[in-house]
Write an enzyme that holds these catalytic residues in place. Structure first.
Site, PDB file in Angstrom:
ATOM      1  N   GLU A 268       0.781  -1.263  -0.111  1.00 12.63           N
ATOM      2  CA  GLU A 268       0.180   0.041  -0.028  1.00 12.63           C
ATOM      3  C   GLU A 268       0.825   1.383   0.149  1.00 12.63           C
ATOM      4  O   GLU A 268       1.800   1.278   0.736  1.00 12.63           O
ATOM      5  CB  GLU A 268      -0.745   0.019   1.156  1.00 12.63           C
ATOM      6  CG  GLU A 268      -1.732   1.297   1.361  1.00 12.63           C
ATOM      7  CD  GLU A 268      -2.399   1.229   2.868  1.00 12.63           C
ATOM      8  OE1 GLU A 268      -3.561   2.069   2.781  1.00 12.63           O
ATOM      9  OE2 GLU A 268      -2.206   0.613   3.499  1.00 12.63           O
ATOM     10  N   LYS A 338      -9.573   2.139  -3.452  1.00 13.41           N
ATOM     11  CA  LYS A 338     -10.064   1.849  -2.046  1.00 13.41           C
ATOM     12  C   LYS A 338     -11.467   2.265  -1.889  1.00 13.41           C
ATOM     13  O   LYS A 338     -11.631   3.532  -2.021  1.00 13.41           O
ATOM     14  CB  LYS A 338      -8.909   2.155  -1.220  1.00 13.41           C
ATOM     15  CG  LYS A 338      -9.380   1.691   0.192  1.00 13.41           C
ATOM     16  CD  LYS A 338      -8.264   2.087   1.369  1.00 13.41           C
ATOM     17  CE  LYS A 338      -8.570   1.205   2.868  1.00 13.41           C
ATOM     18  NZ  LYS A 338      -7.669   1.681   3.813  1.00 13.41           N
ATOM     19  N   CYS A 390      -5.589  -2.782   2.665  1.00 13.61           N
ATOM     20  CA  CYS A 390      -5.437  -2.592   4.126  1.00 13.61           C
ATOM     21  C   CYS A 390      -6.652  -2.849   4.850  1.00 13.61           C
ATOM     22  O   CYS A 390      -6.977  -4.222   4.972  1.00 13.61           O
ATOM     23  CB  CYS A 390      -5.115  -1.047   4.559  1.00 13.61           C
ATOM     24  SG  CYS A 390      -4.527  -0.809   6.116  1.00 13.61           S
TER      25      CYS A 390
END
Length: 525
Positions: A268, A338, A390
């Site tokens: 990430e 995301k 994440c």
């Protein structure tokens, strides 16, 4: 003396302390300890001890249990606030405690409703209603205020014997089963051992049967993947002077793998800058990957107009291992944005009010836009990867929604350097393991400083790098095809069952109240 000790143990304040301690011990059921029976014993103790309480008393009692669970289990949250958010230790601990207290409201609600609907110990109360209420409140905790499904009871089985059942009913289904087993253990205290004797063989049989319901099998292909762990210190990650050294470090670590690897994955925000600022580097890396018949997937901040996203992009070969022209154009094609943003870390609720209060509310990159809930898989060297960035890996329905018939591999990237040497990154890893069990696909996890690992379709870690070291993890991964029961139906079977049980309990309770009122009226007349 013994009578005094018994009286002390039954004192309301003592019971609250014991409930808190029981909750605190549940932290040992999760990574890195994985002593899974402790969760069952702690929960069973609280179920038994709360049996003679009023609904109001049960709320406070279960609140103490929940506060014990979360104040210890997620104590690592304060690390990011103190070390990187500029908060005094006492302030960061206070905010962590407030979060734990909020999360404790959900088990408190389950305990309160349990006593309100069935105030007396019974088989139906312990084995059906309690698991149903517990499951509903854990599900609620997973979506209210964007959700925080950390430390679901089912995750205590990541290294436990019931883990295969997650392929049928998911982690939330395991929460139902854990609560049911705890209810059965609690019945042993009142000498109702029959339920426990029946439940254990039944669950053992279900654990044996669960893999048989899966259609997952090898598809005959393998992919060689290199996961790069840069171990960039969080204190320098977002410094402008560190940008080029960071990118060059990832490229230097990757260069030895280019000719012998199908796919290279960086974590990430491995490139800690907006895409438009590093176009030259991206075009060069794209060309290098293409010439070596490979692909590089990297975390980056993508931008489209005035909107910025925490994203993953693919450099090099998209649809085939060998191509004559590079695919990457920087136009948003073959990109994952995301969706499930982390509160405070990636967006700030009520930001006009909160941002002026403390540096913690102005963390780097805390103003991201949100991607769509359902997005296309990433294509790399002819394979499809279903990604999660994440925190997103903790939301099973999002992963399920983004998986399709052609998905070869689950992939998650993260940067857990925010939480130092705490248990947070290790708990994050066990959450990722359960996604593999549920969806029947191998999973690769690339992180900045650990845990970087490969997980097979049964949830076993097959390879991993040490934490806090720069390195590259190379693995040949057997790819799978087919679906699990959970892939097809998700959490809905266990949720529908739970709501039916809870609904019937409400109806029964109202009926009993009406009957009692009528008896009282007749006796008065």
């Amino acid at each position: 003396m013994l009578n005094k000790l018994r009286a002390l143990a039954h004192h309301p304040r003592s019971k609250m302390v014991l409930a808190y301690l029981a909750g605190a011990t549940t932290a040992l059921s999760f990574a890195p300890y994985s002593i899974w029976p402790l969760y069952l014993v702690a929960m069973a103790f609280v179920v038994h001890q709360s049996a003679d309480l009023t609904a109001k008393q049960a709320f406070r009692y279960w609140l103490s249990f929940g506060f014990g669970c979360f104040s210890v289990g997620i104590s690592w949250v304060h690390v990011s606030m103190e070390v990187y958010g500029g908060m005094p230790l006492i302030a960061s601990m206070a905010l962590m405690a407030l979060l734990a207290l909020y999360l404790a409201l959900y088990p408190a609600l389950a305990g309160c409703l349990l006593q309100k609907l069935t105030p007396n110990t019974s088989l139906l109360r312990n084995l059906l209603l309690f698991p149903a209420l517990w499951t509903i409140t854990e599900w609620m905790r997973g979506w209210i205020l964007t959700g925080f499904p950390w430390l679901w009871a089912g995750y205590s089985q990541t290294e436990g014997p019931l883990r295969p059942i997650a392929s049928m009913f998911g982690t939330l289904g395991l929460s139902f089963i854990v609560a049911m087993l705890a209810g059965a253990i609690a019945l042993l205290a009142v000498k109702r051992w029959q339920s426990f004797v029946i439940a254990v063989p039944a669950l053992a049989a279900l654990t044996f049967i669960a893999p048989m319901t899966s259609q997952v099998q090898p598809n005959g292909e393998t992919i060689k993947v290199a996961l790069v762990q840069g171990n960039i210190p969080q204190s320098m990650k977002w410094e402008p002077d560190a940008l080029w050294p960071t990118m060059l470090k990832y490229m230097d670590l990757s260069r030895p793998q280019l000719q012998d690897t199908d796919l290279i994955i960086w974590p990430e925000a491995a490139i800690p800058a907006p895409e438009y600022m590093v176009k030259d580097f991206l075009y060069n890396a794209n060309k290098v990957a293409n010439l070596n018949d490979t692909a590089i997937i990297t975390g980056i901040i993508s931008n489209h107009g005035d909107a910025f996203y925490n994203s993953l992009i693919v450099l090099g070969n998209y649809h085939h291992k060998q191509q004559s022209e590079p695919d990457y154009l920087g136009d948003g094609n073959n990109e994952f944005k995301k969706h499930h943003l982390l509160p405070i870390g990636e967006f700030v609720p009520l930001e006009s009010l909160l941002r002026p209060l403390a540096p913690f509310f102005n963390l780097p990159m805390s103003s991201f836009n949100r991607g769509e809930f359902t997005q296309a898989n990433l294509n790399a060297v002819g394979h499809q990867l279903s990604p999660a960035i994440c925190y997103e890996i903790a939301f099973p329905e999002q992963l399920r929604a983004n998986m399709n018939d052609n998905t070869d591999l689950l992939m998650t990237v993260s940067n857990d350097a925010w939480f130092g040497t705490s248990n947070g990154p290790l708990q994050h890893m066990e959450i990722a393991q359960m996604r593999s069990v549920e969806l029947g696909r191998p999973l690769v996890r690339a992180t900045n400083n650990g845990v970087t690992a490969v997980v097979d379709e049964q949830g076993n870690i097959t390879k991993q790098l040490p934490q806090f070291e720069a390195g590259v993890l190379v693995a040949d991964i057997k790819l799978m095809k087919g679906h699990t029961f959970f892939t097809t139906f998700g959490q809905w079977p266990v949720l529908i069952l739970s709501f039916i049980i809870a609904g019937l309990a409400v109806i029964r309770n109202k009926f009993c109240n009406i009957q009692t009122s009528r008896k009282d009226s007749h006796s008065l007349s």
